[in-house]
Design an enzyme around this catalytic site. Structure first.
Site, PDB file in Angstrom:
ATOM      1  CD  GLU A  36      -2.941  -0.943  -0.063  1.00 30.05           C
ATOM      2  OE1 GLU A  36      -3.086   0.183  -0.582  1.00 30.05           O
ATOM      3  OE2 GLU A  36      -3.523  -1.962  -0.482  1.00 30.05           O
ATOM      4  CE1 TYR A 117      -7.009   3.004  -0.730  1.00 29.63           C
ATOM      5  CE2 TYR A 117      -4.640   2.997  -0.367  1.00 29.63           C
ATOM      6  CZ  TYR A 117      -5.760   2.476  -0.985  1.00 29.63           C
ATOM      7  OH  TYR A 117      -5.637   1.405  -1.830  1.00 29.63           O
ATOM      8  CG  ASP A 135      -8.781   3.537  -5.074  1.00 25.56           C
ATOM      9  OD1 ASP A 135     -10.018   3.566  -5.305  1.00 25.56           O
ATOM     10  OD2 ASP A 135      -8.017   2.711  -5.611  1.00 25.56           O
ATOM     11  CB  CYS A 183     -15.951   2.313 -13.733  1.00 28.02           C
ATOM     12  SG  CYS A 183     -16.950   3.815 -13.535  1.00 28.02           S
ATOM     13  CB  CYS A 190     -20.890   1.693 -20.022  1.00 25.31           C
ATOM     14  SG  CYS A 190     -20.174   3.260 -19.442  1.00 25.31           S
ATOM     15  CB  CYS A 193     -19.946  -1.712 -16.022  1.00 22.29           C
ATOM     16  SG  CYS A 193     -19.968  -1.189 -14.290  1.00 22.29           S
ATOM     17  CB  CYS A 199     -24.361   3.131 -13.504  1.00 17.97           C
ATOM     18  SG  CYS A 199     -23.195   4.490 -13.750  1.00 17.97           S
TER      19      CYS A 199
END
Length: 285
Positions: A36, A117, A135, A183, A190, A193, A199
């Site tokens: 991370e 985070y 994020d 995305c 799309c 997705c 959405c």
């Protein structure tokens, strides 16, 4: 605001679709923390080989704590933002002293360079806690699903409400990958997705409209080429091979003596460079 069906669809998609990243094959808190910290503002493909080499050299916080900062900085070359290496080294020393990576938010936030985070990522990905990890990719997905720009605080509130009990690890990984692979900011896929049914955005909004944009929640990173960050990186790479005079440092950085002195002073203040008798070296060398 966002239905449970959305959560179920993302989890179902994420199970077989997650990217095969080496740190996803472990629940070791130290390995997760390293991944991370390395991934902050750095693309995944650049992190993978560095993470593997780092973990091979420093498989435990104890091993990292026992090393010099110069050794850590040497392995860090190419990742940028050397303060992260310094903070990770300091964190390793603290973790070594306390007997393990902490699993509580406040304790993780007390580690050098660990923000909200990173602390939440360690909790979710190492300890399986049901906390939201937010994020830029997650912020973009949620903003598009809802159909409006969201402040970081609002994204966090929405994300916290969505984490399914007992599935924090998979949920966060899936949502992050959804934003990182389908995305995306430009030319999103799309039709592929799993969230398109719920959405509001669903490809129908002009992302070039300055009032809408890509529905992101962060600003563009400053230009690297020609920046002081680039000059700092050049000097640190050169110091891996040995000491330099101030004049040599200015030449390496391709900066005037005055600007070079300012950059060097900043590196010394950050604990990344040591100056002795007018010569520069890495700490611990």
């Amino acid at each position: 605001m966002i239905p449970d069906e959305f959560v179920g669809a993302v989890l179902a998609w994420g199970g077989p679709s997650l990217r095969d990243l080496p740190w996803r094959r472990t629940r070791d808190p130290w390995a997760v923390l390293v991944s991370e910290v390395m991934s902050q503002q750095t693309q995944v493909h650049r992190v993978i080989p560095k993470w593997e080499r780092f973990m091979d050299r420093f498989p435990t916080p104890e091993r990292c704590a026992a090393a010099s900062l110069a050794e850590v900085l040497e392995l860090w070359q190419g990742l940028g933002y050397p303060r992260r290496a310094r903070d990770l080294h300091r964190s390793a020393q603290i973790i070594d002293g306390r007997g393990g990576v902490p699993d509580q938010l406040d304790d993780l936030l007390a580690l050098p360079g660990v923000g909200d985070y990173t602390a939440r990522a360690v909790m979710a990905f190492a300890f399986g806690a049901d906390v939201a990890v937010v994020d830029t990719n997650v912020g973009r997905v949620l903003a598009r699903v809802i159909g409006e720009r969201l402040t970081p605080r609002r994204v966090r509130e929405i994300a916290d409400d969505l984490v399914p009990t007992g599935d924090g690890w998979l949920w966060n990984q899936a949502l992050m990958d959804l934003g990182g692979t389908l995305c995306v900011a430009r030319s999103p896929e799309c039709q592929s997705c799993p969230a398109r049914t719920w959405c509001v955005w669903n490809g129908s909004v002009d992302i070039d409209d300055p009032a809408v944009g890509s529905a992101g929640v962060s600003s563009r990173q400053s230009r690297f080429k020609g920046s002081r960050r680039e000059a700092r990186g050049r000097l640190l790479r050169a110091l891996v091979s040995g000491e330099l005079s101030l004049r040599e440092a200015a030449a390496v950085m391709e900066r005037s003596p005055a600007e070079s002195a300012e950059i060097v002073d900043g590196l010394i203040s950050d604990g990344l460079v040591v100056r002795t008798d007018g010569r520069l070296r890495l700490p611990g060398v």
